[in-house]
Design an enzyme around this catalytic site. Structure first.
Site, mmCIF file in Angstrom:
data_model
loop_
_atom_site.group_PDB
_atom_site.id
_atom_site.type_symbol
_atom_site.label_atom_id
_atom_site.label_comp_id
_atom_site.label_asym_id
_atom_site.label_seq_id
_atom_site.Cartn_x
_atom_site.Cartn_y
_atom_site.Cartn_z
ATOM 1 N N MET A 58 -4.433 -20.461 -5.044
ATOM 2 C CA MET A 58 -3.944 -19.828 -3.854
ATOM 3 C C MET A 58 -2.513 -19.378 -4.133
ATOM 4 S SD MET A 58 -3.800 -21.422 0.010
ATOM 5 C CE MET A 58 -4.587 -22.852 -0.599
ATOM 6 N N CYS A 59 -2.191 -18.169 -3.762
ATOM 7 C CA CYS A 59 -0.845 -17.629 -3.903
ATOM 8 C C CYS A 59 -0.309 -17.316 -2.515
ATOM 9 C CB CYS A 59 -0.855 -16.366 -4.749
ATOM 10 S SG CYS A 59 -1.380 -16.628 -6.441
ATOM 11 N N GLY A 60 0.898 -16.847 -2.448
ATOM 12 C CA GLY A 60 1.473 -16.427 -1.186
ATOM 13 C C GLY A 60 2.362 -15.226 -1.396
#
Length: 177
Positions: free
Chosen positions: A1-3
């Site tokens: 998961m990235c942001g």
């Protein structure tokens, strides 16, 4: 998961982006990058670590000038070993204009895109979107996404694209990111 995190038309855009990325540390802990634009030029700073580790020095936050910013938090998947060149935002050119792109999502059909993208230098699926934009002959970013990206790219994604004079947000056609 990235942001990803975007800032539009605000004083100290880099500082605001760093604060926003700090609040997204739960999404990724490995790499952080911010790009800013001042209407004429693009600037970028990125590195290994949490947002406040990469941007801990005040002079670092003062270097990337501009009122617009896009930032990215990243973790590598088990197959990826990103080096500094693969930390987002990535840069490319659309119609001879430089842009910075931050991506959150997964593109499972990157291998199928190679006839359109050409060989990619890394294992990052983000590079495929940068290549497709760079090869597009469309007049506008909206046209490029409608004709050269959305019909071919599968998966779920959200993008922040920073050009010297504007910040664009893109969501995959299924709107689930």
């Amino acid at each position: 998961m990235c942001g990803i995190f975007g800032v539009y038309n605000a004083a100290k855009a880099a500082e605001l982006a760093a604060i926003g990325l700090h609040n997204e540390n739960h999404r990724a802990r490995d790499f952080t990058g911010i790009a800013t634009a001042d209407g004429t030029h693009l600037y970028r700073h990125r590195g290994k670590g949490l947002a406040l580790e990469v941007f801990k020095e005040e002079e670092v936050l003062n270097q990337p000038h501009g009122r617009d910013a896009v930032g990215h938090r990243r973790y590598p998947t088990s197959e990826q070993r990103p080096d500094r060149t693969q930390i987002q935002p990535l840069d490319g050119y659309f119609n001879s204009e430089r842009f910075m792109l931050a991506h959150n999502g997964n593109l499972p059909n990157v291998g199928e895109l190679e006839p359109r993208t050409g060989p990619l230098a890394s294992s990052m699926d983000t590079e495929a979107i940068v290549a497709l934009l760079s090869k597009s002959r469309a007049k506008t970013l909206q046209q490029a996404f409608a004709e050269d990206i959305a019909p071919f790219v599968k998966g779920s994604y959200t993008l922040g694209i920073l050009l010297r004079d504007r910040l664009c947000a893109v969501q995959a056609p299924y709107h689930n990111r």
